[in-house]
Design a protein around this motif. Sequence first.
Motif, PDB file in Angstrom:
ATOM      1  N   GLN A 508       0.840  -1.196   0.000  1.00 48.29           N
ATOM      2  CA  GLN A 508       0.000   0.000   0.000  1.00 48.29           C
ATOM      3  C   GLN A 508       0.874   1.244   0.000  1.00 48.29           C
ATOM      4  O   GLN A 508       1.864   1.341   0.728  1.00 48.29           O
ATOM      5  CB  GLN A 508      -0.910   0.003   1.219  1.00 48.29           C
ATOM      6  CG  GLN A 508      -1.900   1.170   1.247  1.00 48.29           C
ATOM      7  CD  GLN A 508      -2.942   1.025   2.337  1.00 48.29           C
ATOM      8  OE1 GLN A 508      -3.348  -0.086   2.654  1.00 48.29           O
ATOM      9  NE2 GLN A 508      -3.366   2.132   2.911  1.00 48.29           N
ATOM     10  N   ALA A 509       0.499   2.216  -0.827  1.00 48.82           N
ATOM     11  CA  ALA A 509       1.265   3.453  -0.944  1.00 48.82           C
ATOM     12  C   ALA A 509       1.038   4.335   0.283  1.00 48.82           C
ATOM     13  O   ALA A 509      -0.053   4.348   0.857  1.00 48.82           O
ATOM     14  CB  ALA A 509       0.871   4.204  -2.208  1.00 48.82           C
ATOM     15  N   PRO A 510       2.065   5.079   0.700  1.00 49.44           N
ATOM     16  CA  PRO A 510       1.877   6.011   1.815  1.00 49.44           C
ATOM     17  C   PRO A 510       0.986   7.179   1.402  1.00 49.44           C
ATOM     18  O   PRO A 510       0.954   7.568   0.230  1.00 49.44           O
ATOM     19  CB  PRO A 510       3.306   6.483   2.119  1.00 49.44           C
ATOM     20  CG  PRO A 510       4.022   6.348   0.816  1.00 49.44           C
ATOM     21  CD  PRO A 510       3.433   5.141   0.149  1.00 49.44           C
ATOM     22  N   GLU A 511       0.262   7.719   2.357  1.00 49.76           N
ATOM     23  CA  GLU A 511      -0.589   8.873   2.079  1.00 49.76           C
ATOM     24  C   GLU A 511       0.290  10.127   2.048  1.00 49.76           C
ATOM     25  O   GLU A 511       0.934  10.467   3.039  1.00 49.76           O
ATOM     26  CB  GLU A 511      -1.674   8.997   3.147  1.00 49.76           C
ATOM     27  CG  GLU A 511      -2.590   7.780   3.211  1.00 49.76           C
ATOM     28  CD  GLU A 511      -3.582   7.861   4.352  1.00 49.76           C
ATOM     29  OE1 GLU A 511      -3.850   8.995   4.807  1.00 49.76           O
ATOM     30  OE2 GLU A 511      -4.071   6.813   4.802  1.00 49.76           O
ATOM     31  N   LEU A 512       0.314  10.792   0.896  1.00 47.49           N
ATOM     32  CA  LEU A 512       1.212  11.934   0.707  1.00 47.49           C
ATOM     33  C   LEU A 512       0.467  13.104   0.088  1.00 47.49           C
ATOM     34  O   LEU A 512      -0.506  12.928  -0.666  1.00 47.49           O
ATOM     35  CB  LEU A 512       2.376  11.555  -0.220  1.00 47.49           C
ATOM     36  CG  LEU A 512       3.330  10.447   0.248  1.00 47.49           C
ATOM     37  CD1 LEU A 512       4.284  10.076  -0.870  1.00 47.49           C
ATOM     38  CD2 LEU A 512       4.094  10.886   1.478  1.00 47.49           C
ATOM     39  N   PHE A 513       0.933  14.296   0.395  1.00 46.49           N
ATOM     40  CA  PHE A 513       0.523  15.493  -0.335  1.00 46.49           C
ATOM     41  C   PHE A 513       1.732  16.425  -0.376  1.00 46.49           C
ATOM     42  O   PHE A 513       2.130  16.995   0.632  1.00 46.49           O
ATOM     43  CB  PHE A 513      -0.664  16.193   0.326  1.00 46.49           C
ATOM     44  CG  PHE A 513      -1.073  17.436  -0.431  1.00 46.49           C
ATOM     45  CD1 PHE A 513      -1.612  17.339  -1.699  1.00 46.49           C
ATOM     46  CD2 PHE A 513      -0.887  18.703   0.111  1.00 46.49           C
ATOM     47  CE1 PHE A 513      -1.975  18.469  -2.410  1.00 46.49           C
ATOM     48  CE2 PHE A 513      -1.241  19.839  -0.590  1.00 46.49           C
ATOM     49  CZ  PHE A 513      -1.796  19.720  -1.857  1.00 46.49           C
ATOM     50  N   LEU A 514       2.336  16.530  -1.559  1.00 47.95           N
ATOM     51  CA  LEU A 514       3.552  17.313  -1.735  1.00 47.95           C
ATOM     52  C   LEU A 514       3.362  18.285  -2.888  1.00 47.95           C
ATOM     53  O   LEU A 514       2.621  18.005  -3.838  1.00 47.95           O
ATOM     54  CB  LEU A 514       4.747  16.398  -2.012  1.00 47.95           C
ATOM     55  CG  LEU A 514       5.031  15.313  -0.955  1.00 47.95           C
ATOM     56  CD1 LEU A 514       6.084  14.345  -1.464  1.00 47.95           C
ATOM     57  CD2 LEU A 514       5.479  15.951   0.348  1.00 47.95           C
ATOM     58  N   VAL A 553      -1.486  11.418  -2.907  1.00 45.37           N
ATOM     59  CA  VAL A 553      -1.733   9.970  -2.879  1.00 45.37           C
ATOM     60  C   VAL A 553      -2.882   9.720  -1.922  1.00 45.37           C
ATOM     61  O   VAL A 553      -2.759   9.942  -0.713  1.00 45.37           O
ATOM     62  CB  VAL A 553      -0.474   9.201  -2.441  1.00 45.37           C
ATOM     63  CG1 VAL A 553      -0.771   7.702  -2.422  1.00 45.37           C
ATOM     64  CG2 VAL A 553       0.689   9.495  -3.378  1.00 45.37           C
ATOM     65  N   ALA A 554      -3.987   9.264  -2.454  1.00 42.52           N
ATOM     66  CA  ALA A 554      -5.171   9.009  -1.640  1.00 42.52           C
ATOM     67  C   ALA A 554      -4.999   7.721  -0.833  1.00 42.52           C
ATOM     68  O   ALA A 554      -4.220   6.838  -1.203  1.00 42.52           O
ATOM     69  CB  ALA A 554      -6.401   8.911  -2.533  1.00 42.52           C
ATOM     70  N   PRO A 555      -5.710   7.579   0.268  1.00 48.60           N
ATOM     71  CA  PRO A 555      -5.615   6.361   1.091  1.00 48.60           C
ATOM     72  C   PRO A 555      -6.098   5.134   0.320  1.00 48.60           C
ATOM     73  O   PRO A 555      -6.969   5.223  -0.564  1.00 48.60           O
ATOM     74  CB  PRO A 555      -6.528   6.661   2.282  1.00 48.60           C
ATOM     75  CG  PRO A 555      -6.667   8.145   2.309  1.00 48.60           C
ATOM     76  CD  PRO A 555      -6.574   8.602   0.888  1.00 48.60           C
ATOM     77  N   VAL A 559       1.021   0.864  -4.513  1.00 49.96           N
ATOM     78  CA  VAL A 559       2.138   1.582  -5.127  1.00 49.96           C
ATOM     79  C   VAL A 559       2.076   1.456  -6.646  1.00 49.96           C
ATOM     80  O   VAL A 559       2.367   2.412  -7.376  1.00 49.96           O
ATOM     81  CB  VAL A 559       3.470   1.026  -4.588  1.00 49.96           C
ATOM     82  CG1 VAL A 559       4.657   1.655  -5.320  1.00 49.96           C
ATOM     83  CG2 VAL A 559       3.591   1.284  -3.097  1.00 49.96           C
ATOM     84  N   ALA A 560       1.680   0.285  -7.160  1.00 53.34           N
ATOM     85  CA  ALA A 560       1.588   0.093  -8.609  1.00 53.34           C
ATOM     86  C   ALA A 560       0.574   1.051  -9.230  1.00 53.34           C
ATOM     87  O   ALA A 560       0.809   1.606 -10.313  1.00 53.34           O
ATOM     88  CB  ALA A 560       1.219  -1.356  -8.919  1.00 53.34           C
ATOM     89  N   GLU A 561      -0.553   1.266  -8.568  1.00 51.74           N
ATOM     90  CA  GLU A 561      -1.571   2.175  -9.110  1.00 51.74           C
ATOM     91  C   GLU A 561      -1.055   3.616  -9.167  1.00 51.74           C
ATOM     92  O   GLU A 561      -1.280   4.325 -10.154  1.00 51.74           O
ATOM     93  CB  GLU A 561      -2.826   2.110  -8.245  1.00 51.74           C
ATOM     94  CG  GLU A 561      -3.582   0.804  -8.346  1.00 51.74           C
ATOM     95  CD  GLU A 561      -4.744   0.728  -7.369  1.00 51.74           C
ATOM     96  OE1 GLU A 561      -5.767   0.113  -7.709  1.00 51.74           O
ATOM     97  OE2 GLU A 561      -4.633   1.304  -6.259  1.00 51.74           O
ATOM     98  N   VAL A 562      -0.360   4.056  -8.133  1.00 51.96           N
ATOM     99  CA  VAL A 562       0.157   5.416  -8.120  1.00 51.96           C
ATOM    100  C   VAL A 562       1.233   5.595  -9.194  1.00 51.96           C
ATOM    101  O   VAL A 562       1.265   6.611  -9.903  1.00 51.96           O
ATOM    102  CB  VAL A 562       0.709   5.776  -6.727  1.00 51.96           C
ATOM    103  CG1 VAL A 562       1.276   7.191  -6.724  1.00 51.96           C
ATOM    104  CG2 VAL A 562      -0.383   5.644  -5.679  1.00 51.96           C
ATOM    105  N   LEU A 563       2.101   4.605  -9.351  1.00 54.12           N
ATOM    106  CA  LEU A 563       3.131   4.690 -10.381  1.00 54.12           C
ATOM    107  C   LEU A 563       2.520   4.693 -11.775  1.00 54.12           C
ATOM    108  O   LEU A 563       3.012   5.376 -12.686  1.00 54.12           O
ATOM    109  CB  LEU A 563       4.103   3.519 -10.243  1.00 54.12           C
ATOM    110  CG  LEU A 563       5.029   3.559  -9.024  1.00 54.12           C
ATOM    111  CD1 LEU A 563       5.808   2.255  -8.901  1.00 54.12           C
ATOM    112  CD2 LEU A 563       5.993   4.739  -9.110  1.00 54.12           C
TER     113      LEU A 563
END
Length: 635
Positions: A508-514, A553-555, A559-563
């Motif tokens: 699971q991808a980390p929740e981020l806002f950058l 990055v939404a909750p 990681v594959a989906e975000v990439l």
Amino acid sequence: ADTIQAESRVIAEWNMNIPGNIKEVGNYRNRANAPWDNLPAQWTEGDIYTDGATDADTTIYTPLSSNDSPMAFTERNKKMELLYSLDDCVKHNRPRSGINKPLYLGYTVSDSVTAQYVNNYGSDIDKRPRYYMGSRYDSFKYWTSYRTEKTSDLAVPLIEPHPDFEYQTEPMQRMEEFGVSDESGFIEDVAPYVVYENPVPTNRLVIKMQTNVGTVDQGPFRAGVDQIDDPLYAGDPEKEDYMENATIPKSWDVEVLSTTANNWETIASLTNEDIGPDGHVQLCLGWTLPDDYRIKGEMPNYDALPISGQVGDTYFVTDANTFYTYKRPMWEPVAPYQSWAVDEESLTNKTPVVTNLTDPGNEVTYIKGIRIVVHFMNKGNQTFDLIEMSPRLVADLTDRTQGFNISRTMADLGSKTLPIGDLVVSTGTIDLNNNDGAFSHESNDSVVRDYLFSKIKFNFYETVKRGDVVNTIPIKTLYSQGFPQATGNFDSVSMQLRDAYGILESEQAPELFLQDISLSFAVTMLLDAIGFSNYKFFRMDDEIETIIPFFFVAPGRSVAEVLQDLAIATQTSMWFNEENDFCVATKRWTLPDNRPVDLTLRGNKADNGLESQEMPNIINISSDEKRVANDGTIN
């Protein structure tokens, strides 16, 4: 060359750190004072040397007691346990050096600066160590040797007393630091270990550690009023100061736990010269032979040896319990010895591998545990940071491979008009001969019968021989999916294969806002968060990186989906190469019009129309043109 010989090689690798088989993970006290002068040579469950040796203590001071004396309570420092974990060092899919959760152990850089170094920026971020604030929720953790422990009572406290304390001579608890090297590099209490319930077969040990150095020099830097060289640069391998900045052991031993008397046996005494910038150390179990000898396999007796061979071909003859090497015109005995030695990760003809999974003989040894004992660090004020310690079983399955099929996909032109903007998975299948039951769970003779449910790593190679020159070319690295499926009368099994894309799907991808970050920084943040450090970025030398104004990055996303979204948004190609590195290439780098080609296609005719003096390498050329027309619907 006019004549070459080519053949495929299939190498399988099992990671023997199976969760259900791990009995105990811990650390030994190894101090210069009694009763810890010498590490015990035998493993004992609940040993005083290991009891609490991974814990960190903390002291809480309270107001005065009824007799006006200070009171102190000692309890475990749970923060260290939550941020750093030795248990995680025996998991699968562990990264190499580069993803750091720093401790602040301040030391003097100059008269005006006391600090440690961190660096998380630049286009070469993948080639340098990265630093992140540790969190109890991190999916990737490693172990640091630093810890504090109450050792004795002192008449004078080591910290500033409370202003209300009137009696400073009352006994107070003394807290000491361990796992940090002194000025000479000597370090105490650093002997992490793992013990298994059942002995595991192995012929390779993999150890990974943090080095805090990279391969790119960004110096010099300003430190206060001084100018210093890049402290995070590993240095030139050809110079004496190579790896001088690395936080690695200068003197350390690797030990294994025997299966008979539960004794720790030293199999290798290593130095800092055995460690590279990536912190990956690999020990292989093999027979020590002269350099011009090549181990080809085993034979039951002398009469089974081939009639002839190439000079240096060597076989282990079982009934004679010795090696025979071919020295034209006959086979002669040679007496090597079995030992563990540091070996390169790349495959060669001399790489020790198992050739028989039902009767491996001396190609495999069984161990009940691993212990790493560090005596001296590279320099003072350093901790030993362990990422992984794992036994592996590496086998050559070439002779039992009936066939394999691999799709190495960098881009999909069948569904898109350009080879960009996608994250592509590579797949494959392999069919193996199983007439000896090596891949049957019910077979008592199989060395790997208890490990068939684990993911098996398959490395495919092509060996090309030109006379006496042998080149081993990696083709692809894939992982098994599910249990081996038997076909026919169980004499053969087949397995579905997939590359490391499955790791990205399962994490699971980390929740981020950058805001305003580069593509390389976004990819680095995602992969570092899950403990995946094998990635590379490809761009033109004069190319400016794509800047993402808002990276969210939404909750609940993998990681594959975000990439995949990043690849589409930035027109970037992403894939796993033949060495299992995750590659990220820009549009300019991917399209051949923007960079020099590294392959020349030749036919029978030269540019002037005459016969070419070079051998042609074109077998056939076919081309299909796919025209794309605009389409639409108006309702």
